[in-house]
Write an enzyme that holds these catalytic residues in place. Structure first.
Site, PDB file in Angstrom:
ATOM      1  N   LYS A   1      42.446  21.161  28.772  1.00  0.00           N
ATOM      2  CA  LYS A   1      42.844  21.458  30.160  1.00  0.00           C
ATOM      3  C   LYS A   1      43.807  22.646  30.189  1.00  0.00           C
ATOM      4  O   LYS A   1      43.701  23.528  31.041  1.00  0.00           O
ATOM      5  CB  LYS A   1      43.462  20.207  30.807  1.00  0.00           C
ATOM      6  CG  LYS A   1      42.412  19.120  31.018  1.00  0.00           C
ATOM      7  CD  LYS A   1      43.000  17.768  31.391  1.00  0.00           C
ATOM      8  CE  LYS A   1      41.894  16.718  31.416  1.00  0.00           C
ATOM      9  NZ  LYS A   1      42.379  15.368  31.715  1.00  0.00           N
TER      10      LYS A   1
ATOM     11  N   GLN B   1      47.688  12.082  31.655  1.00  0.00           N
ATOM     12  CA  GLN B   1      46.504  11.776  30.851  1.00  0.00           C
ATOM     13  C   GLN B   1      46.420  10.266  30.615  1.00  0.00           C
ATOM     14  O   GLN B   1      47.360   9.663  30.094  1.00  0.00           O
ATOM     15  CB  GLN B   1      46.564  12.544  29.520  1.00  0.00           C
ATOM     16  CG  GLN B   1      45.310  12.431  28.680  1.00  0.00           C
ATOM     17  CD  GLN B   1      44.065  13.025  29.366  1.00  0.00           C
ATOM     18  OE1 GLN B   1      44.127  14.085  29.975  1.00  0.00           O
ATOM     19  NE2 GLN B   1      42.949  12.315  29.283  1.00  0.00           N
TER      20      GLN B   1
ATOM     21  N   ASP C   1      43.994  14.816  40.116  1.00  0.00           N
ATOM     22  CA  ASP C   1      42.991  13.912  39.543  1.00  0.00           C
ATOM     23  C   ASP C   1      42.341  13.037  40.616  1.00  0.00           C
ATOM     24  O   ASP C   1      41.329  12.390  40.363  1.00  0.00           O
ATOM     25  CB  ASP C   1      43.644  12.995  38.491  1.00  0.00           C
ATOM     26  CG  ASP C   1      43.542  13.567  37.085  1.00  0.00           C
ATOM     27  OD1 ASP C   1      42.607  14.355  36.840  1.00  0.00           O
ATOM     28  OD2 ASP C   1      44.389  13.219  36.240  1.00  0.00           O
TER      29      ASP C   1
END
Ligand code: NAP
Length: 310
Positions: free
Chosen positions: A54, A98, A121
């Site tokens: 990322k 994460q 997200d």
């Protein structure tokens, strides 16, 4: 029939190029670069690789990034403190944590602490709720990328019978919502579904996200259907590789001997290729789009935040 392979590489590159040129436009007009803060806790090697990918994508598209790597021993309170600081910082547009977080950290509290306007997200309940209501929202990156792939390849969604296997918050549920928004007739299957094959065989569009290596075989697929394989499973046994890939096993066995594993989806590649009309490869399919869509969401967050302040 041998299914057409729906490779996602070129589309993922195109999305990143579009983000890059919009980021440069934003820098020229406003003098500030979008910024993504990535938070990782503990030493899980897979999480480290995902976050690394990322950060690398941010560099490619000109988004500034920060990597906050916290030790395994971190507490929920420490993580909440960090999220609170990132929420209040003007220069941070997107925050991602994460997953999975180490045992002992309250994942739900962390997800709910992120400012919904920075939730790139799309996991915060406000964004989940907006998606369920059919309103605009940050959409989880994997299902958003799948929609881009279907549209890009002219796969008809409106009126299609779509079946999503898996009901996770990250993939299955938001996938079903997005297909419904685009007028598909959607069925969701899960581990308690009776006679799975009889349900999935009805689908023109079959999306599989279960985390079970090669479980979906030819008997689950309607002839000619479009099959999207979200699964990413490591296979280390050469015999299993031969069983999964048949005559095409050669290259995979080379990968296996170099790396010690090869990545395989939830769909049986050799069996599905005989029945499906189109099939996404693993790797080279859905996974590439997930990171590209994260870049797109971060740009969107920056644009919306700056607009609301001007
Ligand atoms: P997850 O949270 O573990 O959810 C798995 C889902 O599959 C659950 O809803 C489960 O049903 C269902 N399931 C499990 N076994 C089943 C069976 N035998 N028959 C029918 N349904 C079954 O998984 P996830 O996070 O959605 O991930 C799924 C896969 O996608 C994994 O391989 C993951 O690595 C991969 N993934 C890839 C990307 C990408 O970018 N390519 C992104 C995210 C995930 P229940 O709800 O009844 O337990």
């Amino acid at each position: 029939m041998v299914a057409e392979s729906l490779k996602a590489g070129p589309l993922a590159e195109r999305i990143k190029q579009e983000v890059k040129s919009e980021v440069e436009g934003m820098v020229r007009a406003q003098g500030a670069r979008p910024c993504l803060a990535a938070v990782r806790v503990g030493d899980d090697p897979a999480s480290a690789v995902y976050v690394g990918n990322k950060i690398k994508a941010c560099e490619e598209v000109g988004i500034r990034s920060e990597h906050h790597a916290l030790p395994e021993t971190s507490t929920t309170a420490e993580l909440l403190d960090l999220i609170s600081t990132l929420n209040s910082r003007e220069d941070v547009d997107g925050i991602l944590t994460q997953l999975p977080l180490p045992n002992g950290i309250e994942e739900r509290a962390i997800i709910e602490a992120i400012d919904p306007a920075k939730d790139v997200d799309g996991f915060h309940p406000v964004n989940v709720g907006n998606l369920a209501l059919g309103r605009s929202a940050f959409v989880p990156c994997t299902p958003a990328g799948i929609i881009e792939l279907l549209v890009h390849n002219d796969v008809e969604i409106r009126g299609a019978r779509a079946c999503v296997v898996g009901r996770s918050q990250i993939v299955g549920r938001p996938m079903a919502q997005l297909l419904l928004q685009r007028d598909a007739t959607v069925t969701i299957c899960h581990s308690r579904t009776r006679d799975l094959a009889s349900v999935t065989r009805e689908a023109d569009l079959l999306i599989v996200a279960i985390g079970r290596t090669g479980m979906i075989g030819g008997e689950h697929i309607k002839p000619g259907a479009t099959v999207i394989d979200v699964g990413m499973n490591k296979v280390t046994d050469p015999d299993q590789v031969r069983e999964l890939f048949g005559q095409a096993a050669g290259k995979r066995l080379e990968v296996l001997s170099k790396r010690g594993y090869t990545l395989v989806g939830d769909v049986h590649p050799a069996a599905a290729a005989e029945v499906a009309g189109r099939l996404t490869p693993v790797p080279g399919g859905v996974g590439l789009l997930t990171v590209a869509m994260l870049m797109k969401n971060t740009l969107l967050a920056a644009r919306l935040r700056r607009k609301s302040k001007s």
